[in-house]
Scaffold this motif. Structure first.
Motif, PDB file in Angstrom:
ATOM      1  N   UNK A 196      69.139   2.804  55.488  1.00 24.42           N
ATOM      2  CA  UNK A 196      68.838   4.225  55.453  1.00 24.42           C
ATOM      3  C   UNK A 196      67.358   4.393  55.120  1.00 24.42           C
ATOM      4  N   UNK A 197      66.727   5.425  55.666  1.00 21.90           N
ATOM      5  CA  UNK A 197      65.334   5.694  55.333  1.00 21.90           C
ATOM      6  C   UNK A 197      65.199   5.966  53.829  1.00 21.90           C
ATOM      7  N   UNK A 198      64.043   5.640  53.241  1.00 22.57           N
ATOM      8  CA  UNK A 198      63.861   5.892  51.804  1.00 22.57           C
ATOM      9  C   UNK A 198      64.017   7.368  51.454  1.00 22.57           C
ATOM     10  N   UNK A 199      64.702   7.627  50.362  1.00 20.41           N
ATOM     11  CA  UNK A 199      64.795   8.983  49.823  1.00 20.41           C
ATOM     12  C   UNK A 199      63.596   9.282  48.942  1.00 20.41           C
ATOM     13  N   UNK A 200      63.098   8.247  48.285  1.00 16.35           N
ATOM     14  CA  UNK A 200      62.022   8.416  47.312  1.00 16.35           C
ATOM     15  C   UNK A 200      60.997   7.296  47.466  1.00 16.35           C
ATOM     16  N   UNK A 201      59.728   7.674  47.547  1.00 17.00           N
ATOM     17  CA  UNK A 201      58.626   6.716  47.520  1.00 17.00           C
ATOM     18  C   UNK A 201      57.880   6.863  46.204  1.00 17.00           C
ATOM     19  N   UNK A 202      57.684   5.751  45.520  1.00 16.75           N
ATOM     20  CA  UNK A 202      56.906   5.711  44.285  1.00 16.75           C
ATOM     21  C   UNK A 202      55.639   4.907  44.549  1.00 16.75           C
ATOM     22  N   UNK A 203      54.496   5.442  44.135  1.00 13.28           N
ATOM     23  CA  UNK A 203      53.263   4.657  44.179  1.00 13.28           C
ATOM     24  C   UNK A 203      52.572   4.741  42.827  1.00 13.28           C
ATOM     25  N   UNK A 204      52.197   3.598  42.308  1.00 16.78           N
ATOM     26  CA  UNK A 204      51.542   3.532  41.011  1.00 16.78           C
ATOM     27  C   UNK A 204      50.026   3.487  41.164  1.00 16.78           C
ATOM     28  N   UNK A 205      49.318   3.621  40.053  1.00 22.60           N
ATOM     29  CA  UNK A 205      47.872   3.408  39.884  1.00 22.60           C
ATOM     30  C   UNK A 205      47.003   4.600  40.245  1.00 22.60           C
ATOM     31  N   UNK A 206      47.585   5.729  40.610  1.00 25.49           N
ATOM     32  CA  UNK A 206      46.788   6.922  40.871  1.00 25.49           C
ATOM     33  C   UNK A 206      46.321   7.089  42.299  1.00 25.49           C
ATOM     34  N   UNK A 207      46.543   6.101  43.138  1.00 24.58           N
ATOM     35  CA  UNK A 207      46.183   6.232  44.554  1.00 24.58           C
ATOM     36  C   UNK A 207      47.212   7.112  45.260  1.00 24.58           C
ATOM     37  N   UNK A 208      46.738   7.960  46.180  1.00 21.81           N
ATOM     38  CA  UNK A 208      47.634   8.896  46.861  1.00 21.81           C
ATOM     39  C   UNK A 208      47.482   8.682  48.365  1.00 21.81           C
ATOM     40  N   UNK A 209      48.081   7.612  48.844  1.00 19.79           N
ATOM     41  CA  UNK A 209      48.088   7.294  50.275  1.00 19.79           C
ATOM     42  C   UNK A 209      49.238   6.335  50.547  1.00 19.79           C
ATOM     43  N   UNK A 210      49.552   6.149  51.831  1.00 19.16           N
ATOM     44  CA  UNK A 210      50.692   5.317  52.211  1.00 19.16           C
ATOM     45  C   UNK A 210      50.311   3.872  52.508  1.00 19.16           C
ATOM     46  N   UNK A 211      49.046   3.619  52.789  1.00 22.51           N
ATOM     47  CA  UNK A 211      48.573   2.251  53.005  1.00 22.51           C
ATOM     48  C   UNK A 211      49.405   1.487  54.035  1.00 22.51           C
ATOM     49  N   UNK A 212      49.668   2.157  55.172  1.00 20.84           N
ATOM     50  CA  UNK A 212      50.352   1.491  56.288  1.00 20.84           C
ATOM     51  C   UNK A 212      51.753   1.013  55.907  1.00 20.84           C
ATOM     52  N   UNK A 213      52.437   1.817  55.114  1.00 16.06           N
ATOM     53  CA  UNK A 213      53.763   1.439  54.612  1.00 16.06           C
ATOM     54  C   UNK A 213      54.832   2.389  55.143  1.00 16.06           C
ATOM     55  N   UNK A 214      55.724   1.902  55.959  1.00 17.10           N
ATOM     56  CA  UNK A 214      56.911   2.623  56.421  1.00 17.10           C
ATOM     57  C   UNK A 214      56.580   4.023  56.939  1.00 17.10           C
ATOM     58  N   UNK A 215      55.604   4.112  57.823  1.00 15.38           N
ATOM     59  CA  UNK A 215      55.117   5.409  58.295  1.00 15.38           C
ATOM     60  C   UNK A 215      56.199   6.215  59.001  1.00 15.38           C
ATOM     61  N   UNK A 216      57.026   5.572  59.789  1.00 14.92           N
ATOM     62  CA  UNK A 216      58.123   6.261  60.468  1.00 14.92           C
ATOM     63  C   UNK A 216      59.221   6.631  59.478  1.00 14.92           C
TER      64      UNK A 216
END
Length: 255
Positions: A196-216
């Motif tokens: 199933x597609x992610x319901x929640x994405x968590x990113x640490x360290x204060x960066x606010x971008x996806x960095x080529x991660x699971x764009x679809x």
């Protein structure tokens, strides 16, 4: 599942988010961009690899927490296709971490009924990394608990290009026409086709971008960003992310 979450949620008394969270709305799939290991080490005057070593401890605790509260899938962005650009010494260390983690934690993963999966291309991965992951996948393939999905040597644009190639070959073979291509058909060609597609994405360290991660896959996921560096990411932080997620109204484009 709810009893487990209630016990964990009781530990959030210090934050009013716990009082506002609605039980029963746990995200089924949580994806995490584990960022900030290098900055953590720099702040302490240590080499970058010290941050990665400390970050591995956070992986261990986060996997345990997610499994205990009833998360169905936990995807961890362990090594991206862009990470090859880093210094060779750091790359070599990063690619040793899956082996070290799995050698130490595999018995516990098996005991806790966790199933290990891999998302990414195995091309260019060293044999010690690949053999450790393949053993974990084989040894846990019959487990029916949480899926621990490692995004290793993974890049979303690479994944999408490979999916387009697969569809193109199907069209060439006459198995598919252009007007038959749908979102579902594209989904079936992705590395996450069985998830199933992610319901929640968590990113640490204060960066606010996806960095080529699971764009679809992240098209309608809820995002939660924190300034906490990954080695400092604790149970409280993970549970806060869950509580924030539970407060949100997911409309998927509707009203």
């Amino acid at each position: 599942m709810l009893e487990k979450f209630t016990k964990w949620k009781a530990n959030l008394a210090a934050t009013d988010l716990s009082d506002q969270a609605e039980e029963g709305q746990l995200p089924q799939h949580v994806a995490i961009i584990m960022d900030g290991n290098g900055r953590w080490a720099k702040q302490k005057g240590l080499p970058r690899i010290a941050g990665h070593r400390e970050g591995m401890k956070t992986v261990t605790s986060t996997v345990r927490i997610a499994s205990n509260i009833g998360i169905e899938v936990l995807t961890l962005y362990a090594f991206s296709t862009e990470n090859w650009k880093r210094p060779k010494k750091e790359v070599d260390y990063l690619l040793r971490l899956p082996e070290r983690f799995l050698n130490a934690e595999l018995p516990q993963l098996i005991e806790n009924n966790v199933q290990v999966r891999l998302m990414g291309t195995t091309e260019d991965l060293p044999s010690y990394t690949l053999s450790a992951v393949e053993k974990a996948i084989e040894d846990t393939k019959h487990n029916t608990g949480m899926i621990l999905n490692f995004a290793l040597n993974y890049g979303s644009r690479f994944e999408l290009v490979e999916a387009v190639k697969l569809i193109g070959k199907q069209v060439e073979r006459g198995e598919l026409s252009a007007d038959m291509i749908s979102e579902q058909h594209i989904h079936e060609q992705l590395m996450t086709s069985q998830l199933k597609d992610p319901d929640l994405l968590i990113r640490t360290s204060g960066e606010i971008r996806l960095s080529n991660f699971m764009l679809w896959q992240l098209a309608y996921s809820e995002f939660w960003f924190t300034d906490v560096l990954w080695p400092d990411f604790k149970e409280q932080d993970f549970m806060e992310a869950i509580a924030v997620y539970q407060k949100r109204k997911r409309r998927f484009g509707g009203v």
